[in-house]
Write a protein that holds these residues in place. Structure first.
Motif, PDB file in Angstrom:
ATOM      1  N   PRO A 284      55.819 -74.122 -17.798  1.00 53.58           N
ATOM      2  CA  PRO A 284      54.377 -73.864 -17.815  1.00 53.58           C
ATOM      3  C   PRO A 284      53.613 -74.448 -16.651  1.00 53.58           C
ATOM      4  CG  PRO A 284      54.978 -75.398 -19.528  1.00 53.58           C
ATOM      5  CD  PRO A 284      56.247 -74.936 -18.914  1.00 53.58           C
ATOM      6  N   GLN A 293      48.385 -68.672 -16.389  1.00 57.64           N
ATOM      7  CA  GLN A 293      46.929 -68.755 -16.252  1.00 57.64           C
ATOM      8  C   GLN A 293      46.337 -67.376 -16.050  1.00 57.64           C
ATOM      9  OE1 GLN A 293      45.165 -71.163 -16.928  1.00 57.64           O
ATOM     10  NE2 GLN A 293      46.607 -72.851 -16.943  1.00 57.64           N
ATOM     11  N   ILE A 296      46.364 -65.555 -19.338  1.00 58.54           N
ATOM     12  CA  ILE A 296      45.332 -66.075 -20.244  1.00 58.54           C
ATOM     13  C   ILE A 296      43.968 -65.541 -19.821  1.00 58.54           C
ATOM     14  CG2 ILE A 296      44.089 -68.164 -20.899  1.00 58.54           C
ATOM     15  CD1 ILE A 296      46.773 -69.599 -20.939  1.00 58.54           C
ATOM     16  N   THR A 312      35.406 -67.814 -17.537  1.00 62.02           N
ATOM     17  CA  THR A 312      35.622 -69.254 -17.380  1.00 62.02           C
ATOM     18  C   THR A 312      36.943 -69.540 -16.698  1.00 62.02           C
ATOM     19  OG1 THR A 312      36.590 -69.264 -19.564  1.00 62.02           O
ATOM     20  CG2 THR A 312      34.297 -69.903 -19.389  1.00 62.02           C
ATOM     21  N   GLN A 313      37.942 -68.750 -17.062  1.00 62.71           N
ATOM     22  CA  GLN A 313      39.273 -69.006 -16.516  1.00 62.71           C
ATOM     23  C   GLN A 313      39.288 -68.813 -15.008  1.00 62.71           C
ATOM     24  OE1 GLN A 313      42.049 -69.974 -18.071  1.00 62.71           O
ATOM     25  NE2 GLN A 313      40.877 -70.210 -19.941  1.00 62.71           N
ATOM     26  N   PHE A 316      36.610 -71.208 -13.256  1.00 63.18           N
ATOM     27  CA  PHE A 316      36.854 -72.644 -13.280  1.00 63.18           C
ATOM     28  C   PHE A 316      37.953 -73.049 -12.307  1.00 63.18           C
ATOM     29  CE2 PHE A 316      35.222 -74.197 -17.645  1.00 63.18           C
ATOM     30  CZ  PHE A 316      33.930 -74.062 -17.170  1.00 63.18           C
ATOM     31  N   PHE A 318      41.170 -72.053 -12.566  1.00 60.86           N
ATOM     32  CA  PHE A 318      42.485 -72.188 -13.184  1.00 60.86           C
ATOM     33  C   PHE A 318      43.484 -71.238 -12.558  1.00 60.86           C
ATOM     34  CE2 PHE A 318      39.771 -73.776 -16.522  1.00 60.86           C
ATOM     35  CZ  PHE A 318      40.396 -74.968 -16.778  1.00 60.86           C
TER      36      PHE A 318
ATOM     37  N   SER B  43      39.800 -72.955 -22.210  1.00 63.95           N
ATOM     38  CA  SER B  43      40.669 -73.002 -21.057  1.00 63.95           C
ATOM     39  C   SER B  43      41.530 -74.254 -21.134  1.00 63.95           C
ATOM     40  CB  SER B  43      39.861 -72.991 -19.771  1.00 63.95           C
ATOM     41  OG  SER B  43      38.815 -73.921 -19.874  1.00 63.95           O
ATOM     42  N   MET B  44      42.621 -74.217 -20.400  1.00 68.84           N
ATOM     43  CA  MET B  44      43.590 -75.296 -20.516  1.00 68.84           C
ATOM     44  C   MET B  44      43.389 -76.336 -19.418  1.00 68.84           C
ATOM     45  SD  MET B  44      46.864 -72.915 -21.303  1.00 68.84           S
ATOM     46  CE  MET B  44      47.838 -73.771 -20.158  1.00 68.84           C
ATOM     47  N   ILE B  45      43.533 -77.586 -19.771  1.00 66.21           N
ATOM     48  CA  ILE B  45      43.598 -78.585 -18.712  1.00 66.21           C
ATOM     49  C   ILE B  45      44.860 -79.422 -18.902  1.00 66.21           C
ATOM     50  CG2 ILE B  45      41.145 -78.730 -18.247  1.00 66.21           C
ATOM     51  CD1 ILE B  45      41.013 -81.203 -19.869  1.00 66.21           C
ATOM     52  N   TYR B  46      45.406 -79.828 -17.800  1.00 71.81           N
ATOM     53  CA  TYR B  46      46.613 -80.650 -17.841  1.00 71.81           C
ATOM     54  C   TYR B  46      46.210 -82.101 -17.684  1.00 71.81           C
ATOM     55  CZ  TYR B  46      49.620 -76.616 -17.603  1.00 71.81           C
ATOM     56  OH  TYR B  46      50.275 -75.458 -17.891  1.00 71.81           O
ATOM     57  N   TYR B 204      52.710 -84.517 -19.285  1.00 67.62           N
ATOM     58  CA  TYR B 204      51.315 -84.088 -19.431  1.00 67.62           C
ATOM     59  C   TYR B 204      51.047 -83.627 -20.842  1.00 67.62           C
ATOM     60  CZ  TYR B 204      53.921 -79.832 -18.367  1.00 67.62           C
ATOM     61  OH  TYR B 204      54.858 -78.840 -18.357  1.00 67.62           O
ATOM     62  N   ARG B 209      39.708 -76.761 -23.465  1.00 58.68           N
ATOM     63  CA  ARG B 209      38.312 -77.138 -23.511  1.00 58.68           C
ATOM     64  C   ARG B 209      37.449 -75.899 -23.592  1.00 58.68           C
ATOM     65  NH1 ARG B 209      37.135 -79.533 -17.576  1.00 58.68           N
ATOM     66  NH2 ARG B 209      37.534 -77.655 -16.386  1.00 58.68           N
ATOM     67  N   TYR B 219      46.686 -77.745 -26.870  1.00 58.69           N
ATOM     68  CA  TYR B 219      47.203 -76.386 -26.725  1.00 58.69           C
ATOM     69  C   TYR B 219      48.476 -76.238 -27.551  1.00 58.69           C
ATOM     70  CZ  TYR B 219      49.365 -72.370 -24.421  1.00 58.69           C
ATOM     71  OH  TYR B 219      49.967 -71.185 -24.158  1.00 58.69           O
ATOM     72  N   GLU B 224      53.846 -77.614 -26.165  1.00 63.50           N
ATOM     73  CA  GLU B 224      54.329 -77.448 -24.796  1.00 63.50           C
ATOM     74  C   GLU B 224      54.035 -78.656 -23.918  1.00 63.50           C
ATOM     75  OE1 GLU B 224      54.064 -73.783 -22.940  1.00 63.50           O
ATOM     76  OE2 GLU B 224      54.945 -72.820 -24.690  1.00 63.50           O
TER      77      GLU B 224
END
Lengths: 430, 610
Positions: A284, A293, A296, A312-313, A316, A318, B43-46, B204, B209, B219, B224
């Motif tokens: 990932p 990403q 998504i 947003t994706q 932002f 990502f 959205s994903m943050i690491y 991680y 968020r 997530y 994961e």
């Protein structure tokens, strides 16, 4: 047009192509703006951000289009094609030695702020020379010498581009096979290549047993086709059967050796990308990160999308390369399934229109050039969008007319408008 | 409209491919909710988890380098809401102006920063962080992150251990793949040499968020996430209390003190003085400038990098070579009239002692003249065609003692010293135009020869072992860390084992001969320990002579071999011998005898440098 001979501009120009082109460029510009918007809520014309720069690229691209339409005699393209081809080939080789290493590839000339990739132009010169050679009276695809000539024209720049470590850009040249097919190359060629690709993926993804079964199924399908479509004792049937036999032997070797080729011939990052795509490797944060990403972003767009500038994706940060190779993510996130459908439809209509115009033409040069153009657009469309939604490995090639970047936009504009000019000239006088 | 049949097929293909794209899009945009998370624009943050670095132990399980937890305060400028600058300053213990400055900076560069999270204050102790954590709600956009930093329970081995610091731009350029900005890496000493084992690997959490930047959840429930893998621990061969004791003995002196366990080649103590205190290591950034500018060069690891003339301890090698070559017998006696006249009006001086002496006595009293005769015999040996050939044979012997090339130890940045070749003298004097009298100083370990203190310590170990050595090393085998097989290999010198006892007798008498015997190292004598030693007094062009002493103990089955090398401290018996003997005594008996306490005091208190 008052000035004498031929039909007026309104009648001679294929306005549909121009309108679709303008729409795609506009969509690209808006999405580039959206992709940089949130980190930088400034005007779309702001020169310091990418949307403002793209505006300048667009205006200059229009200038280029006008130049091609009105200032250059379309006859010149055919005459100049061998010189252009050679010049670009020299540039392609030179760039290997003269360029800086950018992520492992040597393909950009840099003159201060201006960067230029000969591979972008090479598609045009290859198409022009291919059209010139294939349209020569007496050219027969089934004559070995002629076929080899055509193959060499395609393979030469392709190999050099592989040498620049731009395997992605080289993949586009596979599209020229469609042109050769249209111009008389045996359908077996496409069939065999298609089967090889299927076999390659299956072999990597599954066990040798399953690949063996798939190979058997492909051979069986081929056998049925041969027996039904060819007459007994004909040359075609003998050829077909021999081809199948060769296919069985090579396919078997292929299954045994694919692992080897995969492990030893491909570069590390390419292998990783293919492995992640095929789901062999879960990763990932590494190579799969871009694709994940990107998926998504597109997936979160849903049916109607989040709305212009609401993503947003993509905004932002990502999605990497979000305004260049991954611009389709912004479309998918902010305009949803509807927007994606529209963009794909526009491309299909554009390519379809080009093919129709090409087939309509009385000049073989125009027809073949048009088909080359359609094939290139098709390959870019399929590879680029396929990559953003996880159908293809991550291959860094732009989405024509949409992706940010002057040299890509100019190259595609030039390529398209050479065709529009060729088409118009014919329309004007016949 | 009619169209060519083949173009028609291609067109069909175009529609099929477009349909495939659309179907896949339909699937991920509408059917599969995995890619959507939910409707609220997640959205994903690491969130990086830093692994603790491996711990560095001494040979007995004492922690030399441990970890302690601290906290970095991170800030995401885009998410910072209004907050009270003064109270944040009070909580974090920083100046309010510092916070104002940072906020102004973030505003200026907001475009460049975007949604990135940046470090705000680094390495806060846990107490400070707890205060911050309680009030965190008042400071939107700020959060804490656990880091571990180095902690040194023992003040031992600063130079040897090396320091860890945050990677800088130059370092990142050299290692673009393994490191990210904000990571720590070992930069010198063991920390650098064993970086790969010590650093572990980062993990991680993947967090989600919402569109206002608030962290919502894990997530996929953390499915994961990747755990951080702590670094491997390293067990060194160092004896921590002994190392510390050695450092105290060497305080205020320039030089080296090294102890090796002869039976294994393990380095028990390795002091380069002046060195770096461990408290300096944790905050290397603050002290770096001063360290670099100090003219005593505390960053310079003398034990493996300085090249000194070995001085009289080298007589042992010349004597042993003479025995092996058959040009010297232990009973041979040579005269000494306060020196050796090697040419008309040229004399290599010696101190006052009785004459003539045999080999054992010559070692015991360190007679210069005796070893001039030995080298003369060697170089004028009729078995060789000429001096050059005899010299190269001599050189082979010297190299077999580990001189003239790096030993291959695992102590980082080791240098090899120098042993000249016959070609060197050919160049200097002309081919065949030099003879023994030109290189007479080599008899007593002076002249064109240079050795690192580690090589000299290794000589002590070789004599202790009667003719072989294991490459000296500072890392032991432990779980997860295997040392190179080369550290388990015996290296034999070209001198037979049978010859060694003849010089060892002299070494024993040098220490244990008693007052008035003429022994040069009687100050090093400790009853019952049977220390065997050899002094050396090496000329130093910058000031007084260097005081050198090598020894091992006990005489039979030695457990420790030591070199003391103190710059500008005078003759070998004055400082190097007492210091080395104190280290031996401390190691073998765990304490210092009452009658030797004043000596210990004097050694610790004497300072040659400020």
């Amino acid at each position: 047009m008052k000035s004498g001979v031929g039909r007026s501009l309104g009648q001679s120009l294929d306005w549909k192509l121009v309108v679709i082109y303008l729409l795609l460029v506009l969509i690209g510009w808006l999405n580039i703006y959206a992709s940089v918007y949130s980190s930088d809520p400034s005007s779309i014309f702001d020169w310091s951000v990418r949307s403002g720069k793209q505006f300048v690229w667009i205006l200059t691209a229009f200038g280029l289009a006008l130049l091609v339409l009105f200032a250059i005699n379309p006859r010149l393209w055919e005459v100049l094609s061998p010189y252009g081809y050679l010049l670009v080939l020299v540039l392609l080789v030179a760039v290997i030695f003269l360029s800086r290493d950018v992520k492992g590839s040597h393909s950009w000339f840099e003159f201060g702020p201006i960067k230029f990739q000969p591979a972008e132009i090479s598609k045009i010169t290859t198409s022009l020379l291919l059209a010139a050679v294939l349209s020569r009276p007496g050219f027969h695809m089934n004559v070995r010498k002629d076929f080899l000539m055509a193959a060499a024209i395609i393979a030469l720049p392709m190999l050099v581009i592989v040498g620049e470590s731009e395997t992605g850009s080289a993949l586009v040249y596979v599209g020229f096979l469609f042109v050769l097919y249209r111009e008389g190359l045996s359908g077996w060629f496409l069939g065999v290549i298609g089967a090889a690709i299927i076999l390659f993926i299956v072999t990597l993804k599954t066990s040798p047993l399953v690949s063996g079964l798939v190979l058997a199924a492909l051979l069986l399908a081929g056998l049925i086709y041969v027996l039904r479509r060819t007459r007994r004792y004909s040359r075609d049937r003998r050829f077909g059967l021999r081809l199948l036999l060769a296919g069985a032997i090579l396919g078997g070797l292929f299954i045994v050796s694919t692992g080897f080729a995969f492990d030893h011939l491909l570069a590390e990052h390419q292998r990783l990308r293919i492995e992640v795509l095929l789901g062999i490797r879960e990763d990932p944060a590494g190579v799969g990160y871009n694709v994940r990403q990107s998926m998504i972003a597109i997936g979160s767009g849903g049916f109607w999308g989040k709305g212009f500038l609401q993503g947003t994706q993509t905004t932002f940060g990502f999605v990497p390369e979000q305004s260049t190779d991954f611009i389709f993510c912004t479309v998918g996130e902010e305009w949803g399934f509807v927007g994606c459908l529209l963009v794909i439809l526009l491309y299909v209509l554009l390519i379809r229109r080009i093919i129709y115009d090409a087939e309509e033409s009385r000049e073989a040069f125009t027809r073949i050039y048009g088909l080359c153009l359609a094939s290139c657009l098709f390959m870019h469309l399929f590879i680029n969008i396929g990559m953003t939604i996880g159908l293809m490995p991550v291959i860094g090639i732009p989405l024509p007319f949409l992706s940010y970047g002057g040299s890509s936009l100019w190259a595609f504009t030039l390529m398209l408008f050479i065709f529009v000019a060729l088409h118009r000239q014919e329309n004007k006088y016949f | 409209m009619e169209i060519n049949r083949r173009s028609g097929k291609l067109l069909l293909g175009l529609w099929v491919v477009a349909a495939i794209l659309v179907v896949k899009l339909f699937y991920i945009q509408i059917i599969d909710s995995r890619y959507k998370q939910d409707a609220s624009n997640n959205s994903m943050i690491y969130d990086v988890i830093y692994p603790p670095r491996g711990i560095i132990y001494d040979r007995n399980g004492e922690i030399l380098v441990g970890n302690k937890v601290c906290y970095d305060i991170l800030v995401t400028p885009r998410e910072v809401g209004p907050f009270d600058t003064l109270s944040l300053a009070a909580v974090l213990g920083v100046e309010p102006d510092f916070i104002r400055e940072r906020m102004a900076y973030y505003r200026t560069y907001r475009r460049k920063i975007g949604f990135q999270t940046l470090p705000f204050v680094k390495q806060l102790p846990a107490e400070t962080y707890n205060k911050f954590a309680e009030l965190r709600y008042a400071f939107p956009g700020f959060r804490g992150q656990v880091r571990t930093i180095r902690e040194y329970p023992f003040n031992a081995g600063g130079n040897l251990l090396g320091y860890v610091s945050e990677v800088d731009a130059a370092f990142l350029k050299k290692h673009p793949d393994e490191y990210r900005s904000g990571d720590y890496a070992g930069r010198t000493g063991l920390e650098a040499a064993r970086e790969e084992e010590l650093r572990g690997s980062k993990g991680y959490h993947i967090l989600l968020r919402d569109n206002r930047g608030r962290i919502q959840s894990r997530y996929k429930g953390g499915e994961e996430d990747r755990a951080a893998v702590p670094g491997h621990d390293i067990v060194t061969t160092i004896d921590a209390p002994l190392q510390q004791y050695g450092q105290r003995l060497m305080e205020g002196k320039r030089g080296s003190l090294i102890a090796i366990e002869p039976a294994t080649g393990e380095i028990l103590t390795m002091v380069s003085s002046p060195g770096i205190d461990v408290d300096v290591l944790t905050e290397i950034g603050k002290h770096y400038e001063a360290l670099v500018q100090d003219k005593n060069r505390p960053m310079f690891n003398r034990t493996v990098q300085a090249s000194y003339p070995p001085g009289s301890v080298f007589k042992l090698i010349n004597g042993l070579i003479g025995l092996q070559e058959g040009v010297l017998k232990p009973e041979y006696q040579y005269p000494c009239s306060k020196g050796y006249a090697y040419a008309k009006n040229h004399k290599l001086g010696c101190h006052n002692h009785r004459s003539p002496l045999n080999l054992e006595e010559a070692v015991m009293m360190s007679c210069n003249a005796y070893f001039c005769y030995v080298l003369k015999n060697l170089l004028e040996n009729p078995a060789y065609k000429n001096t050059g050939e005899a010299f190269d044979r001599w050189r082979d012997y010297v190299l077999s003692f580990g001189f003239g090339h790096p030993l291959g130890t695992d102590v980082p940045s080791e240098l090899g010293g120098n042993v000249p070749t016959s070609k060197f003298y050919d160049r200097h004097y002309g081919k065949g135009r030099w003879k023994f009298s030109n290189i007479v100083s080599l008899s007593i370990g002076q002249g064109e020869i240079g050795a690192t203190p580690l090589q000299i310590a290794n000589l002590a170990a070789i004599v202790a072992n009667r003719g072989f050595f294991y490459t000296p090393h500072i890392v032991k085998d432990s779980d997860g860390v295997r040392i190179d097989d080369k550290f388990r290999e015996r290296h034999y010198t070209l001198v037979d084992t049978t010859h060694f006892h003849k010089v060892i007798g002299g070494m024993w008498r040098a220490v244990n001969g008693g007052p008035g015997s003429g022994g040069t190292a009687t100050a090093a004598a400790v009853p019952g320990l049977d220390i065997c030693g050899k002094t050396g007094t090496a000329q130093n062009p910058h000031g007084a002579d260097n005081s050198v002493f090598i020894c091992f103990a006990p005489r039979e089955h030695p457990r420790i071999a030591v070199v003391g090398y103190v710059e500008n401290a005078g003759w070998g018996g004055s400082y190097a011998a007492p210091i080395a003997s104190l280290l031996v005594e401390r190691y073998l008996t765990g304490t210092i005898r009452e009658e030797r306490k004043p000596l210990e005091q004097r050694m610790m208190q004497t300072r040659f440098i400020p």
